[in-house]
Design a protein around this motif. Structure first.
Motif, short mmCIF file in Angstrom:
data_model
loop_
_atom_site.label_atom_id
_atom_site.label_comp_id
_atom_site.label_asym_id
_atom_site.label_seq_id
_atom_site.Cartn_x
_atom_site.Cartn_y
_atom_site.Cartn_z
N ARG A 1 4.27 -12.38 -1.33
CA ARG A 1 3.91 -10.82 -0.94
C ARG A 1 4.51 -9.93 -2.06
NH1 ARG A 1 8.84 -8.15 1.19
NH2 ARG A 1 10.54 -9.54 0.88
N PHE A 2 3.61 -8.67 -1.85
CA PHE A 2 3.89 -7.66 -3.00
C PHE A 2 5.11 -7.11 -2.65
CE2 PHE A 2 -0.24 -8.88 -4.43
CZ PHE A 2 -0.05 -8.62 -5.76
N THR A 3 6.08 -6.94 -3.40
CA THR A 3 7.32 -6.22 -3.23
C THR A 3 7.45 -4.72 -3.68
OG1 THR A 3 8.37 -7.30 -4.86
CG2 THR A 3 8.75 -8.19 -2.59
N GLY A 4 6.36 -4.69 -4.77
CA GLY A 4 6.31 -3.36 -5.61
C GLY A 4 5.14 -3.50 -6.19
N GLU A 5 4.45 -2.47 -6.93
CA GLU A 5 3.58 -2.12 -7.58
C GLU A 5 3.14 -3.51 -8.75
OE1 GLU A 5 1.06 0.73 -10.86
OE2 GLU A 5 2.52 1.52 -9.47
N LYS A 6 4.13 -3.90 -9.28
CA LYS A 6 4.01 -4.93 -10.32
C LYS A 6 4.98 -6.12 -9.99
CE LYS A 6 0.64 -4.08 -13.27
NZ LYS A 6 -0.58 -5.01 -13.40
N GLU A 7 5.32 -6.20 -8.68
CA GLU A 7 6.38 -7.47 -8.32
C GLU A 7 6.09 -7.99 -7.09
OE1 GLU A 7 10.05 -5.58 -7.28
OE2 GLU A 7 10.35 -4.60 -9.47
N VAL A 8 6.32 -9.42 -7.12
CA VAL A 8 5.90 -10.16 -5.99
C VAL A 8 7.37 -11.08 -5.36
CG1 VAL A 8 3.55 -10.23 -6.51
CG2 VAL A 8 4.88 -12.03 -7.24
#
Length: 129
Positions: free
Chosen positions: A62-69
């Motif tokens: 899942r994405f947790t931020g713009e450029k973080e999963v």
């Protein structure tokens, strides 16, 4: 029904387009294909035609931020276990991180182990601690 799966993975390259697509795929060179289902945020390996979701090996993120999963979990059905399928899924997810220039939280114990088992690949640089 038994499935023959290569236990030794060949070099894999996952080429993803800059724009999101519904499904991307890569093959292992041993008859297995990993599909990247971006809409459902998962990587899957299915044993063959006619197999249902319950026969599918899957890695969820899942994405947790713009450029973080967050690489949350892997599941491999009994017919695939011990044959390198989880490693194949993990490699596809890491290739995705590299291609998309993402960083990852790793919640899944298996993916953590996969990264630790490949120190020369510098995968730890992709991990948010």
């Amino acid at each position: 029904m038994a499935f023959k799966i290569c236990s030794r993975l060949t070099a894999l390259t996952l080429r993803l387009k800059a724009h999101p697509t519904a499904v991307s795929a890569l093959s292992s060179g041993c008859g297995l294909t990993v599909e990247h289902d971006r809409q459902n945020r998962r990587f899957t390996v299915t044993p063959g035609s006619g197999a249902g979701d319950h026969d599918c090996a899957v890695l969820h993120y899942r994405f947790t931020g713009e450029k973080e999963v967050d690489l949350m979990s892997t599941y491999v059905p009994a017919t695939f276990r011990g044959q390198g399928v989880a490693a194949l899924l993990s490699q596809a997810a890491i290739d995705f991180l590299v291609e998309e220039k993402l960083k990852a939280h790793v919640s899944c114990w298996y993916i953590k182990k996969y990264i630790e088992d490949h120190p020369l690949q510098r995968y730890k640089e992709l991990v948010i601690t």
